[in-house]
Enzyme design. Sequence first.
Site, PDB file in Angstrom:
ATOM      1  N   SER A 274       0.806  -1.221   0.000  1.00 46.34           N
ATOM      2  CA  SER A 274       0.000   0.000   0.000  1.00 46.34           C
ATOM      3  C   SER A 274       0.842   1.274   0.000  1.00 46.34           C
ATOM      4  CB  SER A 274      -0.947   0.014   1.209  1.00 46.34           C
ATOM      5  OG  SER A 274      -0.221  -0.051   2.425  1.00 46.34           O
TER       6      SER A 274
ATOM      7  N   SER B 140      14.434  -8.341   4.166  1.00 45.60           N
ATOM      8  CA  SER B 140      14.951  -8.295   5.528  1.00 45.60           C
ATOM      9  C   SER B 140      15.431  -6.867   5.797  1.00 45.60           C
ATOM     10  CB  SER B 140      16.067  -9.332   5.711  1.00 45.60           C
ATOM     11  OG  SER B 140      16.586  -9.302   7.012  1.00 45.60           O
TER      12      SER B 140
ATOM     13  N   TYR C 105      12.882  -5.630  16.346  1.00 43.64           N
ATOM     14  CA  TYR C 105      12.960  -5.565  14.881  1.00 43.64           C
ATOM     15  C   TYR C 105      14.155  -6.367  14.377  1.00 43.64           C
ATOM     16  CZ  TYR C 105      13.014  -3.413  10.221  1.00 43.64           C
ATOM     17  OH  TYR C 105      12.988  -3.192   8.865  1.00 43.64           O
TER      18      TYR C 105
ATOM     19  N   LYS D  28      14.221  -9.641  11.811  1.00 44.97           N
ATOM     20  CA  LYS D  28      14.920  -9.590  10.529  1.00 44.97           C
ATOM     21  C   LYS D  28      16.112 -10.555  10.485  1.00 44.97           C
ATOM     22  CE  LYS D  28      12.251  -6.583   8.537  1.00 44.97           C
ATOM     23  NZ  LYS D  28      11.432  -6.973   7.374  1.00 44.97           N
TER      24      LYS D  28
END
Length: 242
Positions: free
Chosen positions: A6, A125, A139, A143
């Site tokens: 989006s 990633s 986070y 990743k």
Amino acid sequence: MVTGASSGIGAATAQLLARQGWRVVAVARRAERLEALGDGVVALPVDLTAPDAPQRVREAVDREGGQLALLVNNAGAEWRSTFAEGGYDNVRRTMDVNFDAVVRLTEALLPHLRAAAPSSIVNVSSVAGRVGRPRNSAYAASKFALAGWSEAVGIEEEGHGVHVGVVLPGFISTEGFPHQRLRSSARTRWVVSTPEKVAGAILSAGPGGKREVYVPRFYGLVPKLRHVVPGLTRRTIGAGRF
């Protein structure tokens, strides 16, 4: 198929693929944003963390003919905090979006990708998936997990004709990560790249057959420095210089 389509990297990737003649299924939560992506893009508003999300996406692929040549797992989120502040709750919600949703969706679509071989999966990633930073632990964990899982699955799927590539962006200016402080200074503006550059890297890591692509390319030096001069790298990151 492109997730997180989006805005930002996902939108740029969906539009680039459509311009090159691909039929793109664009997945995200915001329907109106998806519908504005233009010709050649099929909007599929789905929350990928929902229990029925993989089934809904698989059914959408079947409606479009059932052949899936490229899956771009780009959807992601970050809630910055120290581990002491955010705790397990922050790790869990970050993993839900950045890792678990990717695994669940890939599992649902892998038969389609095998059937369409040679085909590709590209997992987005981050440089944070190679080097952790303060207030970034949840986070980074998601990743790191995504990068390691991608490497292993890539080896497993070679014999089935499914290539798995990983794109590791550094600082990219997007709606969710504007990096205004870095962009406002001439001394640091050069370290911030664009969603369009990442979209090009995704094509290199998917149909282009590359295993790993950093954006910008110089960020590939960061993991190497971490191994060669770990103390200096740690001090630099801890001081907020990276």
